[in-house]
Design a protein around this motif. Structure first.
Motif, mmCIF file in Angstrom:
data_model
loop_
_atom_site.group_PDB
_atom_site.id
_atom_site.type_symbol
_atom_site.label_atom_id
_atom_site.label_comp_id
_atom_site.label_asym_id
_atom_site.label_seq_id
_atom_site.Cartn_x
_atom_site.Cartn_y
_atom_site.Cartn_z
ATOM 1 N N PHE A 1 -14.145 8.978 3.740
ATOM 2 C CA PHE A 1 -12.867 9.022 4.450
ATOM 3 C C PHE A 1 -12.822 10.155 5.468
ATOM 4 O O PHE A 1 -11.804 10.344 6.136
ATOM 5 C CB PHE A 1 -11.724 9.199 3.437
ATOM 6 C CG PHE A 1 -12.001 10.270 2.426
ATOM 7 C CD1 PHE A 1 -11.666 11.589 2.675
ATOM 8 C CD2 PHE A 1 -12.628 9.956 1.237
ATOM 9 C CE1 PHE A 1 -11.933 12.571 1.756
ATOM 10 C CE2 PHE A 1 -12.906 10.950 0.301
ATOM 11 C CZ PHE A 1 -12.553 12.255 0.564
ATOM 12 N N ARG B 1 -6.280 2.395 7.285
ATOM 13 C CA ARG B 1 -6.996 1.107 7.374
ATOM 14 C C ARG B 1 -6.046 -0.067 7.160
ATOM 15 O O ARG B 1 -6.159 -1.095 7.833
ATOM 16 C CB ARG B 1 -8.122 1.065 6.343
ATOM 17 C CG ARG B 1 -9.277 2.011 6.635
ATOM 18 C CD ARG B 1 -10.496 1.615 5.827
ATOM 19 N NE ARG B 1 -10.201 1.553 4.401
ATOM 20 C CZ ARG B 1 -10.402 2.546 3.568
ATOM 21 N NH1 ARG B 1 -10.884 3.695 4.002
ATOM 22 N NH2 ARG B 1 -10.121 2.408 2.284
ATOM 23 N N GLU B 2 -5.122 0.089 6.204
ATOM 24 C CA GLU B 2 -4.205 -1.003 5.910
ATOM 25 C C GLU B 2 -3.234 -1.259 7.058
ATOM 26 O O GLU B 2 -2.748 -2.383 7.213
ATOM 27 C CB GLU B 2 -3.420 -0.701 4.633
ATOM 28 C CG GLU B 2 -4.245 -0.715 3.362
ATOM 29 C CD GLU B 2 -4.713 -2.115 3.000
ATOM 30 O OE1 GLU B 2 -4.027 -3.083 3.362
ATOM 31 O OE2 GLU B 2 -5.772 -2.231 2.355
ATOM 32 N N PRO C 1 0.813 -1.226 0.000
ATOM 33 C CA PRO C 1 0.000 0.000 0.000
ATOM 34 C C PRO C 1 0.842 1.270 0.000
ATOM 35 O O PRO C 1 0.419 2.291 -0.559
ATOM 36 C CB PRO C 1 -0.822 -0.124 1.293
ATOM 37 C CG PRO C 1 -0.821 -1.572 1.630
ATOM 38 C CD PRO C 1 0.488 -2.091 1.158
ATOM 39 N N ALA D 1 0.474 4.335 -2.695
ATOM 40 C CA ALA D 1 0.231 5.702 -2.234
ATOM 41 C C ALA D 1 1.277 6.667 -2.773
ATOM 42 O O ALA D 1 0.948 7.765 -3.263
ATOM 43 C CB ALA D 1 0.218 5.733 -0.706
ATOM 44 N N PRO E 1 -8.227 10.519 0.659
ATOM 45 C CA PRO E 1 -8.561 9.090 0.517
ATOM 46 C C PRO E 1 -7.360 8.172 0.684
ATOM 47 O O PRO E 1 -7.495 7.086 1.262
ATOM 48 C CB PRO E 1 -9.140 9.005 -0.901
ATOM 49 C CG PRO E 1 -9.672 10.362 -1.180
ATOM 50 C CD PRO E 1 -8.737 11.306 -0.494
ATOM 51 N N ILE E 2 -6.192 8.597 0.212
ATOM 52 C CA ILE E 2 -4.996 7.768 0.351
ATOM 53 C C ILE E 2 -4.590 7.653 1.814
ATOM 54 O O ILE E 2 -4.225 6.572 2.304
ATOM 55 C CB ILE E 2 -3.852 8.344 -0.501
ATOM 56 C CG1 ILE E 2 -4.044 7.971 -1.963
ATOM 57 C CG2 ILE E 2 -2.503 7.825 -0.016
ATOM 58 C CD1 ILE E 2 -3.932 6.482 -2.248
ATOM 59 N N CYS F 1 -6.517 7.897 4.397
ATOM 60 C CA CYS F 1 -7.503 7.011 5.035
ATOM 61 C C CYS F 1 -7.239 5.560 4.681
ATOM 62 O O CYS F 1 -7.339 4.673 5.541
ATOM 63 C CB CYS F 1 -8.909 7.432 4.605
ATOM 64 S SG CYS F 1 -10.238 6.432 5.296
ATOM 65 N N HIS F 2 -6.890 5.299 3.417
ATOM 66 C CA HIS F 2 -6.595 3.927 2.988
ATOM 67 C C HIS F 2 -5.384 3.358 3.727
ATOM 68 O O HIS F 2 -5.403 2.214 4.191
ATOM 69 C CB HIS F 2 -6.352 3.917 1.480
ATOM 70 C CG HIS F 2 -5.873 2.601 0.948
ATOM 71 N ND1 HIS F 2 -6.673 1.472 0.898
ATOM 72 C CD2 HIS F 2 -4.663 2.211 0.459
ATOM 73 C CE1 HIS F 2 -5.990 0.468 0.394
ATOM 74 N NE2 HIS F 2 -4.771 0.890 0.127
ATOM 75 N N LEU F 3 -4.344 4.166 3.867
ATOM 76 C CA LEU F 3 -3.154 3.709 4.587
ATOM 77 C C LEU F 3 -3.471 3.440 6.054
ATOM 78 O O LEU F 3 -2.971 2.468 6.641
ATOM 79 C CB LEU F 3 -2.046 4.750 4.481
ATOM 80 C CG LEU F 3 -1.337 4.877 3.128
ATOM 81 C CD1 LEU F 3 -0.335 6.010 3.154
ATOM 82 C CD2 LEU F 3 -0.655 3.570 2.749
#
Length: 291
Positions: A152, A101-102, A73, A77, A94-95, A97-99
């Protein structure tokens, strides 16, 4: 080369191994993935050598696989945020937020993976703590039809984002943007579909509902779509919002292009070309970037 010969025998592509460089982004991930891809060829090649080196065990190979999965991830990113030929301002939140979660520690994560995630999250909190409340980035994501659901952002903050966007809309004159004449092109099936989905003129000019409310009811676009192209097709329906979108959907300034330029300069001006004049180096760098 023995490695390439074994790669051919094992029906693997002939590829060199990648070395990790501290100053090169994602080089650790690329190194691990390349080694895992050619694991059999590397093992066979080392077994054929007369050496006394201690090779990697199966447990260490498994550890490499788990570390590469965690780093994946981060590579996505950095590549998304480091681009300069597409809109990236709307992707920042959004990135992040994605990181986040990961990097949540799972029950089945090994200790070394959990430690990495813990340190990674601490660094993210230190570096990006204020980013989630950045009004520019929030409005930019709201104006991107892919992320306008604002999932996000905390639920209690989403209404504030739309309120700020409505206030911005009040300062924009109610004028339809003048379209730029282009050479006629054969319309594709996708363009036809999107064109016929536009509201009628009476619906666009209806005073009962403002542009922000109608825009929020639009379905989210696909992740592989271009937000600028979306606004180009829908600017007739949302003329004032389209004017704001042109300002907020941008490419934030980063150090990535400069670092790429320095890397390119290092490959050109090496010890074998020490007599290269500065003007010649500048011309070569410009040609490399332009072409």
């Amino acid at each position: 080369m023995e490695l390439h010969e074994n790669q051919i025998d094992l029906d693997l592509p002939q590829e060199n191994l990648i070395q990790h460089v501290v100053t090169r982004w994602n080089s650790m991930y690329d190194m691990l993935r390349r080694m895992l891809k050619h694991k059999k060829a590397i093992t066979v090649t080392l077994d054929e050598q007369n050496h006394h080196l201690q090779t990697l065990t199966e447990r260490e190979w498994e550890k490499m696989e788990k570390i590469a999965d965690v780093l994946q991830p981060c590579k996505v990113a950095s590549e998304l945020l480091g681009g300069n030929k597409y809109v990236s301002s709307s992707v920042v939140l959004p990135i992040i937020c994605h990181l986040s979660r990961e990097m949540v520690i799972q029950d089945d994560n090994p200790r070394y993976t959990a430690l990495f995630k813990e340190k990674f999250v601490n660094e993210m909190d230190r570096r990006f703590n204020d980013f989630s409340n950045d009004s520019w980035l929030q409005i930019s994501s709201a104006l991107d039809s892919r992320f306008k659901n604002l999932s996000f952002i905390a639920s209690n903050e989403r209404s504030n984002v739309w309120q700020r966007l409505s206030k911005l809309l009040e300062s924009v004159p109610d004028l339809r943007p003048v379209s730029i004449e282009q050479e006629p092109k054969e319309p594709s099936a996708k363009n036809f579909k999107m064109a016929f989905n536009l509201p009628d003129l009476d619906e666009v000019d209806s005073p009962s509902e403002d542009e922000v409310s109608r825009y929020r009811k639009e379905p989210c676009a696909k992740m592989d779509s271009d937000p600028l192209q979306w606004w180009k097709l829908h600017q007739g329906s949302y003329p004032r919002l389209a004017t704001i979108a042109k300002k907020y959907l941008s490419v934030p300034a980063t150090t990535v292009p400069c670092e790429r330029l320095f890397s390119t300069a290092g490959f050109i001006a090496d010890k074998h070309r020490s007599s290269l004049l500065p003007d010649s180096l500048n011309m070569l760098l410009c040609l490399k970037d332009w072409l």
